[in-house]
Write an enzyme that holds these catalytic residues in place. Structure first.
Site, PDB file in Angstrom:
ATOM      1  N   GLU A 190       4.102  -5.437   7.074  1.00  0.00           N
ATOM      2  CA  GLU A 190       3.308  -4.417   7.776  1.00  0.00           C
ATOM      3  C   GLU A 190       3.714  -4.263   9.239  1.00  0.00           C
ATOM      4  O   GLU A 190       3.674  -3.172   9.799  1.00  0.00           O
ATOM      5  CB  GLU A 190       1.819  -4.753   7.686  1.00  0.00           C
ATOM      6  N   ALA A 214       0.866  -1.175   0.000  1.00  0.00           N
ATOM      7  CA  ALA A 214       0.000   0.000   0.000  1.00  0.00           C
ATOM      8  C   ALA A 214       0.901   1.222   0.000  1.00  0.00           C
ATOM      9  O   ALA A 214       2.049   1.160   0.456  1.00  0.00           O
ATOM     10  CB  ALA A 214      -0.871  -0.007   1.250  1.00  0.00           C
ATOM     11  N   GLY A 217       0.555  -5.130   0.526  1.00  0.00           N
ATOM     12  CA  GLY A 217      -0.572  -5.172  -0.413  1.00  0.00           C
ATOM     13  C   GLY A 217      -0.219  -5.841  -1.737  1.00  0.00           C
ATOM     14  O   GLY A 217      -1.105  -6.359  -2.427  1.00  0.00           O
ATOM     15  N   GLU A 267      -0.564  -9.442  -1.178  1.00  0.00           N
ATOM     16  CA  GLU A 267      -2.001  -9.703  -1.031  1.00  0.00           C
ATOM     17  C   GLU A 267      -2.701  -9.712  -2.397  1.00  0.00           C
ATOM     18  O   GLU A 267      -3.629 -10.498  -2.622  1.00  0.00           O
ATOM     19  CB  GLU A 267      -2.614  -8.669  -0.087  1.00  0.00           C
TER      20      GLU A 267
END
Ligand code: CO8
Length: 262
Positions: free
Chosen positions: A134, A66, A111, A114
């Site tokens: 993270e 992200a 992300g 993911e």
């Protein structure tokens, strides 16, 4: 909608989406998710497309996570909505009526990992690096990673990756079952497209059914999963593709699957 943060390339029967923010290692921001959401709708609506490939623009990253700059300015509630948005868009990849293959050409972190995990399977370059870092930012994965990784590699391996935040190389990702195949960087797309084009010759209705059954079954017990398989098997038999496939075998010719739905 014109895209700035992704590139959608359609060479039917394969569509390729490039995450396209190479200066930020293709980090996922709000605008990118909006574009990806729209692109996925366009792909699902296009009858000519039979397989989707996701990859990163540039030669360094699939997606490095992200967008941390954007994330750092969010309130907790904005963060929650952003996490939900990402979860929904990745769920859309998983629910797409066609197979999605991730071509992981570099960093697949946070992300990015993911996104790859939401695809049906992953081919990776020798240079790929997978991780959910993270925890090093004082956060946890928020786009489905805690759930999809644990289901794929098992709870303990997922916990180790998420608790340490330490990324793993392509070879280890292969051993974990995250990656199906490792390729030289320069042949990654060629290998992915070879598999994508092979899949594209198969019946579209059967592909959709198979994906749906595998996906639904994963979230239930074996007996219920087999019941879902049984029902969808019956429905799939009623497709034009099933008639064509079995007839072509008996007539000793290659089937021509139109993928039309009755
Ligand atoms: N977000 C924003 N910018 C990024 C990101 C990122 N995730 N990753 C890299 N960039 C930028 C860098 O800031 C740098 O920009 P600039 O040139 O303007 O300084 C540029 O990309 C190149 O990066 P580096 O110079 O750092 O390149 P290196 O080769 O030295 O390092 C790394 C590459 C190791 C990938 C390094 O960039 C890195 O560690 N990136 C962050 C990886 C990370 O922590 N990812 C997880 C992010 S959090 C997340 O994904 C949460 C998902 C769930 C969110 C739920 C919603 C709330």
């Amino acid at each position: 909608m014109s895209f700035e943060n992704i590139i959608l390339e359609v060479t039917a029967p394969v569509a390729t989406i490039f995450f396209n923010r190479p200066k930020a290692l293709n980090a996922l921001n709000n605008a990118l998710f909006d574009e990806l959401d729209t692109a996925l709708d366009q792909i699902a609506a296009n009858k000519e497309i039979r397989v989707l490939v996701l990859t990163g623009a540039g030669d360094k990253a699939f997606v490095a996570g992200a967008d941390i700059a954007e994330l750092s300015k969010m309130s907790p509630l904005q963060g929650k909505f952003f996490s939900r948005k990402g979860q929904n868009v990745f769920a859309k990849i998983e629910a797409l009526p066609i197979p999605a293959i991730a071509a992981v050409n570099g960093f697949a972190l946070g992300g990015g990992a993911e996104a790859a995990l939401a695809c049906d399977f992953i081919y990776a370059s020798e240079k790929a690096l997978f991780g959910l870092p993270e925890i090093t930012l004082g956060l946890i994965p928020g786009f489905g990673g805690t759930q999809r990784l644990a289901r794929l590699v098992g709870v303990n391996r997922a916990k180790e990756m998420i608790f340490t935040g330490k990324p793993i190389k392509a070879q280890e990702a292969l051993e974990y079952g995250i990656v199906n195949k490792i390729c030289a960087p320069e042949t990654l797309m060629e290998e992915v497209l070879k598999t994508a084009n092979l899949i594209a010759t198969r019946g579209k209705v059967a592909l959709r059914s198979a994906k749906e059954v595998i996906q639904s079954g994963l979230n239930t017990d074996l007996e219920t999963g087999c019941k879902i398989e049984n029902d969808v098997f019956g429905l799939t038999m009623s497709s034009e593709d099933a008639t064509e496939g079995t007839r072509a075998f008996l007539e000793k010719r290659k089937p021509v699957f139109k993928g039309d739905l009755y």
